[in-house]
Design an enzyme around this catalytic site. Structure first.
Site, short mmCIF file in Angstrom:
data_model
loop_
_atom_site.label_atom_id
_atom_site.label_comp_id
_atom_site.label_asym_id
_atom_site.label_seq_id
_atom_site.Cartn_x
_atom_site.Cartn_y
_atom_site.Cartn_z
N SER A 79 0.84 -1.20 0.00
CA SER A 79 0.00 0.00 0.00
C SER A 79 0.88 1.26 0.00
O SER A 79 1.63 1.48 -0.94
CB SER A 79 -0.96 -0.04 1.19
OG SER A 79 -2.00 0.90 1.04
N HIS A 214 -7.79 -5.59 0.46
CA HIS A 214 -6.59 -4.76 0.45
C HIS A 214 -5.48 -5.31 1.34
O HIS A 214 -4.29 -5.12 1.05
CB HIS A 214 -6.95 -3.34 0.88
CG HIS A 214 -5.84 -2.36 0.70
ND1 HIS A 214 -5.27 -2.10 -0.54
CD2 HIS A 214 -5.16 -1.59 1.60
CE1 HIS A 214 -4.30 -1.20 -0.40
NE2 HIS A 214 -4.21 -0.88 0.87
#
Length: 240
Positions: A79, A214
């Protein structure tokens, strides 16, 4: 005997280097794990949080500089960590140090795809709702006022880095391979844009999908470590 390849890992927003420690049980002697701690958390908790992307990248560079002695290494980031390692690789290139065998951005859109969000400017309640919707932040932290008071400033600072990041299009391609990891149900990353990562490096580019959202890396630590070992072995021409 071939020297081990150093694997430098950068965490996501609000994360600590400790999230990578369990990877040790899945890595053999061919890969040497080096989790990188960002300021303001873990063993660096008392240090000031970063004010800008360049400040964060410069700090990471100073941390790995002693290892840039010609020995092989890999940069991994999830990320926010994905864009941090990309910019770190660009700084390493500018400094004239040896480049990584590969860059591994995980759960991260290509550099030119900006977030378009201002999450770091949300009210505390709105910010908490954003964190809840993203997942990854333990429920006990979101529901514990004292823990949240400690945690929110770290997350806001990290989100500011992500929200205000602007890619410098004048940067040349990196002389390395790029390996992109993606969660099949990640609502924060458009999988159709991931092939664009090939435009940022001169080497090979590959994309590997894992089931999950995610924060898929938490559920696939062993598989990710096996993949990294395989890619390192292939890169070095090791017979398995």
């Amino acid at each position: 005997m071939r020297q081990p390849v150093k694997l430098f890992c950068v965490p996501y927003s609000g994360g600590s280097a400790t999230l990578y420690l369990r990877w040790k049980e899945f890595l053999n002697d061919s890969v040497e794990l080096h989790p990188l701690e960002l300021r303001g958390r873990g063993k660096r908790f008392i240090e000031p949080l970063y004010e800008s992307m360049s400040e964060a990248v410069s700090d990471l560079y100073e941390n790995i500089k002693p290892h840039l002695n010609g020995s092989p290494y890999v940069l991994f980031g999830h990320s926010l960590g994905g864009i941090l390692v990309y910019e770190l690789a660009q700084l390493i290139r500018q400094k004239g140090d040896n480049m990584p065998l590969m860059l591994i951005p995980s759960g991260r859109r290509p550099p030119s795809q900006l977030s378009g969000k201002k999450r770091h400017l949300l009210s505390d309640e709105e910010f908490k709702q954003e964190l809840f919707s993203m997942g990854g932040t333990p429920k006990e932290i979101l529901e514990h006022a004292e823990l949240l008071e400690l945690f929110l400033p770290i997350l806001r600072a990290d989100f500011k880095l992500a929200d205000t990041y602007v890619h410098d299009k004048s940067q040349p391609k990196l002389d390395t391979d790029v390996v992109v990891l993606n969660g099949t149900e990640d609502d924060l990353v458009n999988a159709e844009l991931l092939p664009e990562w090939s435009e940022y490096a001169l080497g090979k580019m590959s994309i590997h999908h894992f089931e999950g959202g995610h924060f898929f890396l938490h559920d696939h630590a062993e598989s990710i470590c096996q993949l990294i070992q395989q890619l390192v072995a292939d890169k070095q021409g090791v017979i398995r």
